[in-house]
Design a protein around this motif. Sequence first.
Motif, mmCIF file in Angstrom:
data_model
loop_
_atom_site.group_PDB
_atom_site.id
_atom_site.type_symbol
_atom_site.label_atom_id
_atom_site.label_comp_id
_atom_site.label_asym_id
_atom_site.label_seq_id
_atom_site.Cartn_x
_atom_site.Cartn_y
_atom_site.Cartn_z
ATOM 1 N N PHE A 210 -7.558 19.462 -18.659
ATOM 2 C CA PHE A 210 -7.511 18.728 -19.929
ATOM 3 C C PHE A 210 -6.947 17.336 -19.676
ATOM 4 C CE2 PHE A 210 -7.550 23.159 -21.054
ATOM 5 C CZ PHE A 210 -8.374 23.217 -22.178
ATOM 6 N N VAL A 211 -7.544 16.378 -20.323
ATOM 7 C CA VAL A 211 -7.127 14.985 -20.149
ATOM 8 C C VAL A 211 -6.940 14.360 -21.534
ATOM 9 C CG1 VAL A 211 -7.700 12.743 -19.152
ATOM 10 C CG2 VAL A 211 -8.413 14.840 -17.986
ATOM 11 N N TRP A 212 -5.800 13.744 -21.716
ATOM 12 C CA TRP A 212 -5.501 13.109 -23.009
ATOM 13 C C TRP A 212 -5.404 11.606 -22.821
ATOM 14 C CZ3 TRP A 212 -3.222 17.518 -21.129
ATOM 15 C CH2 TRP A 212 -3.380 18.682 -21.885
ATOM 16 N N ILE A 213 -5.706 10.909 -23.923
ATOM 17 C CA ILE A 213 -5.613 9.449 -23.907
ATOM 18 C C ILE A 213 -4.975 8.979 -25.216
ATOM 19 C CG2 ILE A 213 -8.016 9.280 -24.721
ATOM 20 C CD1 ILE A 213 -6.501 6.664 -22.439
ATOM 21 N N GLY A 214 -3.973 8.137 -25.056
ATOM 22 C CA GLY A 214 -3.366 7.478 -26.209
ATOM 23 C C GLY A 214 -3.593 5.986 -26.097
ATOM 24 N N GLY A 215 -2.779 5.205 -26.773
ATOM 25 C CA GLY A 215 -2.944 3.750 -26.709
ATOM 26 C C GLY A 215 -2.243 3.065 -27.873
ATOM 27 N N THR A 216 -2.395 1.764 -27.900
ATOM 28 C CA THR A 216 -1.758 0.962 -28.952
ATOM 29 C C THR A 216 -2.779 -0.025 -29.505
ATOM 30 O OG1 THR A 216 0.419 1.117 -27.885
ATOM 31 C CG2 THR A 216 0.082 -0.688 -29.457
ATOM 32 N N VAL A 217 -2.859 -0.062 -30.816
ATOM 33 C CA VAL A 217 -3.674 -1.111 -31.452
ATOM 34 C C VAL A 217 -2.722 -2.160 -32.047
ATOM 35 C CG1 VAL A 217 -5.731 0.254 -31.923
ATOM 36 C CG2 VAL A 217 -3.855 0.259 -33.573
ATOM 37 N N THR A 218 -3.166 -3.396 -32.001
ATOM 38 C CA THR A 218 -2.312 -4.503 -32.429
ATOM 39 C C THR A 218 -3.070 -5.354 -33.450
ATOM 40 O OG1 THR A 218 -1.373 -4.493 -30.200
ATOM 41 C CG2 THR A 218 -0.837 -6.380 -31.604
#
Lengths: 174, 166
Positions: free
Chosen positions: A143-151
């Motif tokens: 399993f692979v997860w991805i997060g991040g940040t929007v600006t």
Amino acid sequence: MKGATLSIRLAAAMLLGSGVFSFGFAQNSGNITAQANVLTPITVTAERNLDFANVFPGVSKTVVVNSLASGRFKASGASNGEVTLGFTLPANLTSGANTLPISFGATSAGHKTVNDPAAATLFDPAVGATARLGTSPDPTELFVWIGGTVTPASQQAAGLYTGTVTLTVNYTGN
Amino acid sequence: MGFGVGGMGLKAVAFALLVVWAAAAPPAAQAQRPLQVRPLRDLLFGDVFPGVSKGVSRLDPTNSGHLEVRGEGGREVVFTFTLPAALVAGGGQTLAVSFGTDDGGFAETNVQASSVGFDPRVPYTNRFAANNRAFVWLGGIVLPAGAQTPGPYSATVTLTVAYTGN
């Protein structure tokens, strides 16, 4: 007698030569088998989108790996197969002609052989990682997860912004 | 002394011919032992991941193909491989295999590390040593596609040896 002796030697030489020739081009063959066992190809399934939901203009929003909003992929293949994880990441989400910057950090992605993001090994999705699929008799999955940040800008145009995140998984051969 | 029919002349020639042939024939027979090719080990690529090429060196002591050839010491022999372009699965699927310039190995004794490389795609000529034996090894590489159908694949590799007459 010299003449006779010469004749005998010639005859013997001819016989000897004949013997060499008849065996000299003998041949023989043998077989071996070339064998290979091809393992299960990798399949990658997109199981959940990375969803920032509502964001306010001028306020950055981050989704971490261990979140119900993180994106999730599942890779399946050969037991304990070592794989590389590589992301193709957008720089912006788009809504028509409008763009919303998105960024990823050193811990914005994670992987684990079971669906437990809290226990995931974190990594930078821009760099990628090497991991192993699960080992049989457990599911041979990763399993692979991805997060991040929007600006969003303070004057960010309202609307639904989307972008595509692609995960590429390849065997290393190890 | 003539060579007429009957009489001592013909007997003498016949006797002398037998003596010379008897002396000459054994060395001729010994000097040309029949060639024998004995398979010792298959070429084993083992488990292969789709999309990842896998090579086996001719120096690999457990996975390289291995054959023993017996013949007459000192005689020149040409070794010719018949190589597959692909391994084949039970369902007819193919797995590409290739061989390079150093994938064949030859040695006079069964010491793989001492073998000299050759291109198994073309005939190779060498000589038997005094032990009447030669040993040949074979490596190669398989090139599975990313979506290669899983399962066992195989193909036959044939080594043909022949005296050159030298």
